[in-house]
Design a protein around this motif. Structure first.
Motif, short mmCIF file in Angstrom:
data_model
loop_
_atom_site.label_atom_id
_atom_site.label_comp_id
_atom_site.label_asym_id
_atom_site.label_seq_id
_atom_site.Cartn_x
_atom_site.Cartn_y
_atom_site.Cartn_z
N LEU A 509 0.83 -1.22 0.00
CA LEU A 509 0.00 0.00 0.00
C LEU A 509 0.86 1.26 0.00
O LEU A 509 0.40 2.32 0.43
CB LEU A 509 -0.91 0.00 1.23
N ARG A 510 2.09 1.15 -0.51
CA ARG A 510 3.03 2.26 -0.41
C ARG A 510 2.56 3.52 -1.12
O ARG A 510 2.98 4.63 -0.78
CB ARG A 510 4.39 1.84 -0.97
N ARG A 512 -0.35 4.75 -0.94
CA ARG A 512 -1.35 5.41 -0.10
C ARG A 512 -0.88 5.30 1.35
O ARG A 512 -1.27 4.41 2.10
CB ARG A 512 -2.72 4.78 -0.30
N THR A 513 -0.05 6.22 1.75
CA THR A 513 0.64 6.15 3.03
C THR A 513 -0.31 6.08 4.21
O THR A 513 -0.14 5.24 5.12
CB THR A 513 1.57 7.37 3.19
N LEU A 515 -3.42 5.16 4.32
CA LEU A 515 -4.16 3.90 4.33
C LEU A 515 -3.28 2.78 4.89
O LEU A 515 -3.74 1.96 5.69
CB LEU A 515 -4.63 3.55 2.92
N ALA A 516 -2.01 2.77 4.47
CA ALA A 516 -1.08 1.76 4.97
C ALA A 516 -0.93 1.88 6.49
O ALA A 516 -0.98 0.87 7.22
CB ALA A 516 0.27 1.91 4.29
#
Length: 732
Positions: A509-510, A512-513, A515-516
């Motif tokens: 998920l890199r 979308r920081t 979200l990660a």
């Protein structure tokens, strides 16, 4: 704010202790006949040799019983006196001196008797680390107005009050007269213990094992005495049978049976017994025997009694023979586990050390050769082998639990069967790690193995911890340490797998920081909750360690720096979290509490330092005494930072290349290592926690680093500089 919250926790615990304190019933209800058969194992039962005991299996509940008490020095067995005293106190008890002391003969005292040397026996318990209060069972029944009788010297130990006196004592059941007038009758059938005591003793004062023929004859004699008593037991009595000690040089699981009215009022049904102390079908403890006798009389167990009453568990097999066979098989599994655990971990440590040597040579050999060419790392078969072996090595830890899905202990060569089963399970996980397109990613195989590790143990602990019972890296029922929740080793493996798996998820998920970060925080906190929640993990020391390790991971993942101040704040949060869980557990009814709630009670009773001291001594003992795991931990850390994190034969450091292509790996490794280090400091398993955590983290880091080398452009060392030109002399 933190101080106020902590004060609220303590105040809540105190109020709960005051408001929740109850009193015993005015008078006992019903009648309990407690039959102690020291040394009785399920393998001793036979339809023709022991017909009375065989019949009881068909009439009520049955289980294996862990009889762990305070063992003699250097031996892990429960002696007969220690077993009876544990029944008396409802807490682990023992005797001074080496070996197994003979059962003291009661001295007549009117219609009853007194135990000679009772004061010394009672005083000795304060130095065992358990502070058992001898005479708890007999005193409670007598104080409530119930009549207490004992048959046999061992039974007298269990039935005596706190002064060491038994109101009514006889050498045979006829001497008690009509049993209708008694609330508690304790009976000893000591044929097995007597036969064992006549065997030659070893240097530790423990007798040798009984030959099969003598054991069978002693079991038959014990059954005959049991039959004599059962013929006189009034209708409606609760009959409890326990093999309350060992009669062999090695500890065993023993017989536990119950018939008649249970503490809840309903008769015990035919099937397996269980207890809140174990949460396992067909497994109870000797301290539960005391709690069951008290509960069946309608009395409230004092806080000194740590066991929980037996209750109906799962269904037993259709026939008595199948039931006895299954219960005997559980003891076989425990015996085989004790025999193979030491050799297995010796092999495990050696294989891990050989793996580090192999990986080091593969990554750093031939440093004097010319600079690497483009594509050399990608085409290297050696690197492929290193990656596969690393993934396999990282799968071994969780495979030790998954191996419990196969009855390896029942095979003719259990050690070989165990190794084959574990390697096969690890092989299946490795196959899954390379089965899909994720195998091409730097963190692909790592994420699969770590994810399987996290989910398998999380699901297991949420469904009863069955994979941990008799696992080579799990619980050993004979020793009776714990029977449910996360063991310390399981915690080390699961927490490491969780944090590394989240590193893989963060990399996926890199783009979308936030979200990660949200996904990692949500699953991570759920794993922490599962680790500490009384109904699941019930892990005291794991929660603060897990919280700190997870926080380090999330802080680094967000791009921020870790500071001492942040760690202190996180540590306080972890302490408050486990404190809240403990108080919640404490506020439940005493019979439903886990050791978390019991520890709050021990704080209120002023016994907390005794528990802490015992745990600290265990931690030091494991760390100092288990040199192989200490060596493994040091070698793993040296490999990680002195080999993997330094330039390889392909140029830049392998770990550095992995950090460059998959930055979350750095956060995951530091988070997992922090969790393991804190766990080492605050758990009684000591060095075993970082040792097992590193066996997951380091091989998976090697796998990711090797893949990073395969995907990276080689970075040859800087060419040597040209010699400097001679300098002309200065002009005159």
């Amino acid at each position: 704010m933190a101080r106020r919250f902590l004060a609220a926790l303590v105040l809540g615990a105190v109020l709960a202790g005051v408001l929740g304190a109850g009193t015993a019933s005015a008078a006992p209800r019903g009648r309990v006949v407690l039959l102690g058969v020291p040394g009785l194992e399920w393998g001793d039962l036979h339809p023709s040799r022991t017909p009375n005991l065989w019949k009881l299996v068909a009439e009520g509940g049955s289980a294996s019983m862990s009889t762990r008490a305070v063992p003699p020095p250097d031996r892990g067995v429960t002696c007969t006196v220690a077993g009876w005293l544990t029944v008396s106190a409802g807490q682990r008890s023992g005797t001074a001196g080496k070996g197994c002391a003979p059962v003291p003969r009661p001295e007549p005292d009117g219609a009853g008797a007194r135990i000679p040397g009772w004061e010394s026996l009672a005083a000795y318990q304060s130095g065992t680390g358990y502070n058992a209060v001898l005479g708890t069972l007999g005193q409670l029944v007598a104080d409530s107005g119930g009549a207490v009788g004992a048959v046999g010297p061992g039974a007298a130990l269990a039935a005596a009050d706190k002064s060491g006196r038994i109101p009514k004592y006889a050498d045979n059941v006829e001497g008690l007269g009509d049993l209708t007038g008694y609330a508690l009758v304790v009976f000893e059938a000591d044929a097995l213990a007597a036969a064992w005591a006549r065997m030659p003793q070893d240097e530790a004062g423990v007798p040798a094992g009984l030959p099969a023929e003598q054991r069978a004859a002693a079991a038959a004699e014990a059954d005959r005495r049991v039959g004599t008593l059962l013929a006189r037991v009034p209708q409606g009595s609760t009959v409890l049978v326990g093999g309350i000690s060992d009669t062999s040089p090695a500890a065993h699981l023993h017989v536990a049976m119950a018939a008649g009215p249970s503490p809840g009022g309903r008769p015990y049904r035919r099937g397996f017994l269980t207890a809140a102390s174990t949460r396992q079908d067909a497994l109870v403890t000797i301290t539960d025997l005391t709690a069951t006798a008290i509960g069946a009389l309608g009395l409230e167990a004092p806080r000194a009694v740590v066991g929980r009453a037996w209750s109906d568990g799962g269904d037993a097999p259709a026939t008595t023979e199948e039931t006895v066979t299954q219960l005997a098989d559980a003891d076989l599994a425990s015996q085989v586990l004790r025999e193979v655990r030491g050799p297995f971990f010796a092999v495990f440590v050696v294989v891990q050390l050989l793996f580090y040597l192999f990986a080091a040579l593969a990554l750093r050999r031939r440093r004097a050769q010319p600079a690497p060419r483009d594509g050399e790392a990608a085409a290297s078969r050696l690197l492929v082998v290193v990656q596969v072996v690393s993934v396999l090595a990282g799968s071994i830890a969780v495979a030790t639990f998954l191996a419990q899905l196969v009855p390896w202990w029942s095979l003719s060569a259990p050690m070989v069967a165990l190794i084959i089963t574990i390697v096969a399970a690890a092989g299946l996980i490795t196959g899954l790690a390379f089965a899909g397109p994720w195998r091409a990613a730097v963190l692909g195989p790592l994420t699969v193995v770590a994810g399987v590790t996290s989910l398998a143990l999380l699901i297991d602990v949420m469904t009863g911890s069955r994979l941990q019972v008799n696992a080579v890296s799990g619980y050993e029922p004979v020793t009776g340490g714990r029977f449910y929740g996360f063991s310390n080793i399981a915690f080390a493996i699961q927490s490491t797998g969780t944090i590394l798996a989240l590193a893989g998820v963060a990399w996926l998920l890199r783009a979308r920081t936030w979200l990660a970060l949200g996904v990692c925080a949500a699953y991570g906190m759920f794993a922490v909750f599962a680790d500490g929640w009384p109904a699941w993990g019930a892990d005291f020391g794991g929660v603060p360690a897990f919280v700190i390790g997870l926080a380090v991971f999330l802080i680094l993942l967000s791009g921020r720096r870790v500071s001492v101040g942040k760690l202190l704040v996180v540590g306080v949060v972890g302490a408050l979290l486990i404190g809240s869980i403990m108080v919640f557990d404490f506020m439940r009814p005493a019979a439903q509490r886990t050791h978390l709630g019991n520890f709050v009670q021990q704080i209120l009773d002023g016994q907390a330092w005794t528990v802490v001291g015992r745990k600290f001594s265990a931690m030091i003992g494991v760390t100092v005494g288990n040199w192989s795991l200490t060596l493994l931990s040091l070698v793993a850390l040296a490999f990680l930072f002195l080999v993997l994190n330094r330039p390889s034969r392909w140029g830049a450091s392998a770990l550095g290349q992995a950090y460059k292509l998959a930055p979350p790996l750095r956060a995951g490794l530091f988070g997992a290592l922090t969790c393991a280090f804190v766990g080492f400091l605050i758990n009684d398993s000591g060095i075993a926690i970082p040792a097992m955590a590193l066996t997951v983290a380091v091989p998976l880091a090697v796998a990711a680093s090797v893949r990073a080398l395969q995907l990276s452009t080689p970075t040859p060392p800087e060419p040597a500089s040209e010699p400097a030109a001679p300098t002309a002399p200065p002009a005159a």
